[in-house]
Scaffold this active site. Sequence first.
Site, PDB file in Angstrom:
ATOM      1  N   THR A   5      22.214  81.697  46.174  1.00 60.99           N
ATOM      2  CA  THR A   5      22.527  80.593  47.087  1.00 60.99           C
ATOM      3  C   THR A   5      24.015  80.644  47.411  1.00 60.99           C
ATOM      4  O   THR A   5      24.845  80.759  46.514  1.00 60.99           O
ATOM      5  CB  THR A   5      22.163  79.263  46.401  1.00 60.99           C
ATOM      6  OG1 THR A   5      20.746  79.209  46.309  1.00 60.99           O
ATOM      7  CG2 THR A   5      22.679  78.059  47.176  1.00 60.99           C
ATOM      8  N   GLN A  78      13.262  84.363  49.123  1.00 61.11           N
ATOM      9  CA  GLN A  78      12.905  83.517  47.985  1.00 61.11           C
ATOM     10  C   GLN A  78      12.516  82.122  48.484  1.00 61.11           C
ATOM     11  O   GLN A  78      13.306  81.443  49.152  1.00 61.11           O
ATOM     12  CB  GLN A  78      14.050  83.387  46.978  1.00 61.11           C
ATOM     13  CG  GLN A  78      13.541  82.714  45.695  1.00 61.11           C
ATOM     14  CD  GLN A  78      14.606  82.382  44.684  1.00 61.11           C
ATOM     15  OE1 GLN A  78      15.669  81.883  45.026  1.00 61.11           O
ATOM     16  NE2 GLN A  78      14.318  82.623  43.408  1.00 61.11           N
ATOM     17  N   HIS A 154       9.943  81.129  43.830  1.00 61.97           N
ATOM     18  CA  HIS A 154      10.940  80.692  42.841  1.00 61.97           C
ATOM     19  C   HIS A 154      10.267  79.749  41.842  1.00 61.97           C
ATOM     20  O   HIS A 154       9.995  78.589  42.147  1.00 61.97           O
ATOM     21  CB  HIS A 154      12.065  79.971  43.584  1.00 61.97           C
ATOM     22  CG  HIS A 154      13.307  79.754  42.773  1.00 61.97           C
ATOM     23  ND1 HIS A 154      13.366  79.939  41.405  1.00 61.97           N
ATOM     24  CD2 HIS A 154      14.563  79.366  43.145  1.00 61.97           C
ATOM     25  CE1 HIS A 154      14.596  79.674  40.978  1.00 61.97           C
ATOM     26  NE2 HIS A 154      15.337  79.324  42.011  1.00 61.97           N
ATOM     27  N   ASN A 157      14.525  78.414  36.671  1.00 62.24           N
ATOM     28  CA  ASN A 157      15.753  77.588  36.702  1.00 62.24           C
ATOM     29  C   ASN A 157      15.539  76.091  36.872  1.00 62.24           C
ATOM     30  O   ASN A 157      16.397  75.394  37.410  1.00 62.24           O
ATOM     31  CB  ASN A 157      16.694  78.114  37.805  1.00 62.24           C
ATOM     32  CG  ASN A 157      17.165  79.524  37.507  1.00 62.24           C
ATOM     33  OD1 ASN A 157      16.999  80.006  36.392  1.00 62.24           O
ATOM     34  ND2 ASN A 157      17.732  80.202  38.483  1.00 62.24           N
ATOM     35  N   TYR A 159      13.552  74.346  38.737  1.00 65.44           N
ATOM     36  CA  TYR A 159      13.123  73.790  40.018  1.00 65.44           C
ATOM     37  C   TYR A 159      11.635  73.435  39.942  1.00 65.44           C
ATOM     38  O   TYR A 159      11.023  73.537  38.877  1.00 65.44           O
ATOM     39  CB  TYR A 159      13.506  74.756  41.151  1.00 65.44           C
ATOM     40  CG  TYR A 159      15.015  74.890  41.240  1.00 65.44           C
ATOM     41  CD1 TYR A 159      15.788  73.790  41.628  1.00 65.44           C
ATOM     42  CD2 TYR A 159      15.679  76.055  40.860  1.00 65.44           C
ATOM     43  CE1 TYR A 159      17.180  73.863  41.654  1.00 65.44           C
ATOM     44  CE2 TYR A 159      17.068  76.135  40.892  1.00 65.44           C
ATOM     45  CZ  TYR A 159      17.815  75.033  41.290  1.00 65.44           C
ATOM     46  OH  TYR A 159      19.190  75.091  41.313  1.00 65.44           O
ATOM     47  N   ASN A 214      19.701  73.462  34.540  1.00 65.90           N
ATOM     48  CA  ASN A 214      18.958  72.271  34.970  1.00 65.90           C
ATOM     49  C   ASN A 214      18.247  71.581  33.814  1.00 65.90           C
ATOM     50  O   ASN A 214      17.159  71.017  33.969  1.00 65.90           O
ATOM     51  CB  ASN A 214      17.960  72.595  36.105  1.00 65.90           C
ATOM     52  CG  ASN A 214      18.615  72.540  37.470  1.00 65.90           C
ATOM     53  OD1 ASN A 214      19.546  71.769  37.679  1.00 65.90           O
ATOM     54  ND2 ASN A 214      18.136  73.355  38.395  1.00 65.90           N
ATOM     55  N   GLY A 296      23.623  90.007  40.232  1.00 64.60           N
ATOM     56  CA  GLY A 296      23.971  88.875  41.076  1.00 64.60           C
ATOM     57  C   GLY A 296      25.454  88.786  41.376  1.00 64.60           C
ATOM     58  O   GLY A 296      25.916  89.137  42.468  1.00 64.60           O
TER      59      GLY A 296
HETATM   60  C1  FMN Z   1      26.332  81.860  43.382  1.00 66.99           C
HETATM   61  C2  FMN Z   1      24.989  81.970  42.733  1.00 66.99           C
HETATM   62  C3  FMN Z   1      23.867  81.495  43.411  1.00 66.99           C
HETATM   63  C4  FMN Z   1      22.588  81.634  42.852  1.00 66.99           C
HETATM   64  N1  FMN Z   1      21.485  81.239  43.571  1.00 66.99           N
HETATM   65  C5  FMN Z   1      20.236  81.474  43.103  1.00 66.99           C
HETATM   66  C6  FMN Z   1      19.085  81.202  43.890  1.00 66.99           C
HETATM   67  O1  FMN Z   1      19.153  80.768  45.045  1.00 66.99           O
HETATM   68  N2  FMN Z   1      17.864  81.447  43.341  1.00 66.99           N
HETATM   69  C7  FMN Z   1      17.732  81.947  42.076  1.00 66.99           C
HETATM   70  O2  FMN Z   1      16.598  82.164  41.616  1.00 66.99           O
HETATM   71  N3  FMN Z   1      18.807  82.251  41.321  1.00 66.99           N
HETATM   72  C8  FMN Z   1      20.051  82.043  41.810  1.00 66.99           C
HETATM   73  N4  FMN Z   1      21.152  82.397  41.065  1.00 66.99           N
HETATM   74  C9  FMN Z   1      20.963  83.151  39.827  1.00 66.99           C
HETATM   75  C10 FMN Z   1      21.100  84.642  40.116  1.00 66.99           C
HETATM   76  O3  FMN Z   1      19.999  85.126  40.874  1.00 66.99           O
HETATM   77  C11 FMN Z   1      21.161  85.452  38.809  1.00 66.99           C
HETATM   78  O4  FMN Z   1      20.035  85.120  38.066  1.00 66.99           O
HETATM   79  C12 FMN Z   1      22.430  85.138  38.023  1.00 66.99           C
HETATM   80  O5  FMN Z   1      23.583  85.305  38.828  1.00 66.99           O
HETATM   81  C13 FMN Z   1      22.541  86.036  36.793  1.00 66.99           C
HETATM   82  O6  FMN Z   1      22.632  87.390  37.165  1.00 66.99           O
HETATM   83  P1  FMN Z   1      24.046  88.173  37.085  1.00 66.99           P
HETATM   84  O7  FMN Z   1      24.512  88.073  35.663  1.00 66.99           O
HETATM   85  O8  FMN Z   1      23.733  89.575  37.529  1.00 66.99           O
HETATM   86  O9  FMN Z   1      25.005  87.456  38.005  1.00 66.99           O
HETATM   87  C14 FMN Z   1      22.442  82.232  41.577  1.00 66.99           C
HETATM   88  C15 FMN Z   1      23.582  82.670  40.895  1.00 66.99           C
HETATM   89  C16 FMN Z   1      24.840  82.558  41.458  1.00 66.99           C
HETATM   90  C17 FMN Z   1      26.045  83.104  40.740  1.00 66.99           C
END
Ligand code: FMN
Length: 341
Positions: A5, A78, A154, A157, A159, A214, A296
């Site tokens: 996001t 998603q 999704h 987390n 939701y 959450n 991410g």
């Molecule tokens: C800025 C940001 C926005 C995110 N938005 C979503 C999202 O829209 N949907 C989701 O399932 N996870 C979301 N996440 C979680 C990421 O998909 C991912 O699980 C998380 O960053 C951990 O992975 P990483 O260690 O590679 O960053 C978000 C994470 C970050 C940092």
Amino acid sequence: MPPLTRGRAIDRGIPNNLMAEYYSQRTGVGLIITEGTFISNQANGWVNAPGIYTEEQTEGWKQVVSAVHAKDTPLFMQLWHCGRASHSSFHDGRLAVAPSAIKINEEYIHTPQGKQPHETPRALETEEIPQIVEDYRKAAENAKRAGFDGVEIHSANGYLLDSFLQSKTNQRTDKYGGSVENRYRFLKEVVEAVITVFPSRRVGVRLSPNGVYNDMGSPDYRSTFLYVAQELNSYGLAYLHILDGLAFGFHELGEQMSLAEFRQVFTGAIIGNCGYTQTTAEAAIREGNADLIAFGRAIISNPDLVERFANNWPLNPDPELKIWYSPGKEGYTDFANYQAS
Ligand SMILES: Cc1cc2nc3c(=O)[nH]c(=O)nc-3n(C[C@H](O)[C@H](O)[C@H](O)COP(=O)(O)O)c2cc1C
């Protein structure tokens, strides 16, 4: 690229040129999954996140799809419903909806009117659930019309769908609550609706068995998520996307659930995620526990992450939190590709 996001859909959740440019910069990965995208007005709970329930939103996504497909990268959307992680100020004063009237025990939520304390959500009536299932189906149909290759449901987390799966947040006594079979029923109905639009091999599901984000984490997490993965196995899905890592917080209710455990019950493709590095990702794939790993934060600040991994080029540090959701180009499309000197 996992769903991220970024809060740049500043006009009624309609994707714009800037978003197309951002996704285009990150092509070349095996699969891009878009940021969480609202399936309905009721699903909304994040300022300036996009939707896929109006004609204008569906049209807006087409420019993102064509920018990504122009660089031969597959793109999934998603599908998101925030459930209790929302606020009445997103809904003209009506409360957010949830399996049960249980409030998120965290400090505040960002709303269109700034930071506000969480509210106790309204428990959905049994009769309301089929309409939400239909909203998922319709959203998938819109995503297909916009040209997406598939969708990710999704269910992570905290939701809406995750909050139905987990006993901590689901205290219903109807057919959507109580036993794990009942708590899984909503997700099952959503999967079955969405696979009438896309073939099941174009539909993924995301789960977060270890997460505390959450205010989640249920004592029976292990039996719940193993059951869910086992049930999902029967559909021949594109993949199961599991946040197995602890980098976004761990509920600490027992041992961490690992990808290897999911492998025992899910025979399709598994995407691992959360806190992986190139080394730990390659190990997970080599050991046979994952088929893909999603990165991410690293891909936010390294649009050419694949080339950097392939060439052993250094990575930019993870992006600062203040630019994750800020509007505009800064911290969004202004990360440069690596320049070998
Ligand atoms: C800025 C940001 C926005 C995110 N938005 C979503 C999202 O829209 N949907 C989701 O399932 N996870 C979301 N996440 C979680 C990421 O998909 C991912 O699980 C998380 O960053 C951990 O992975 P990483 O260690 O590679 O960053 C978000 C994470 C970050 C940092």
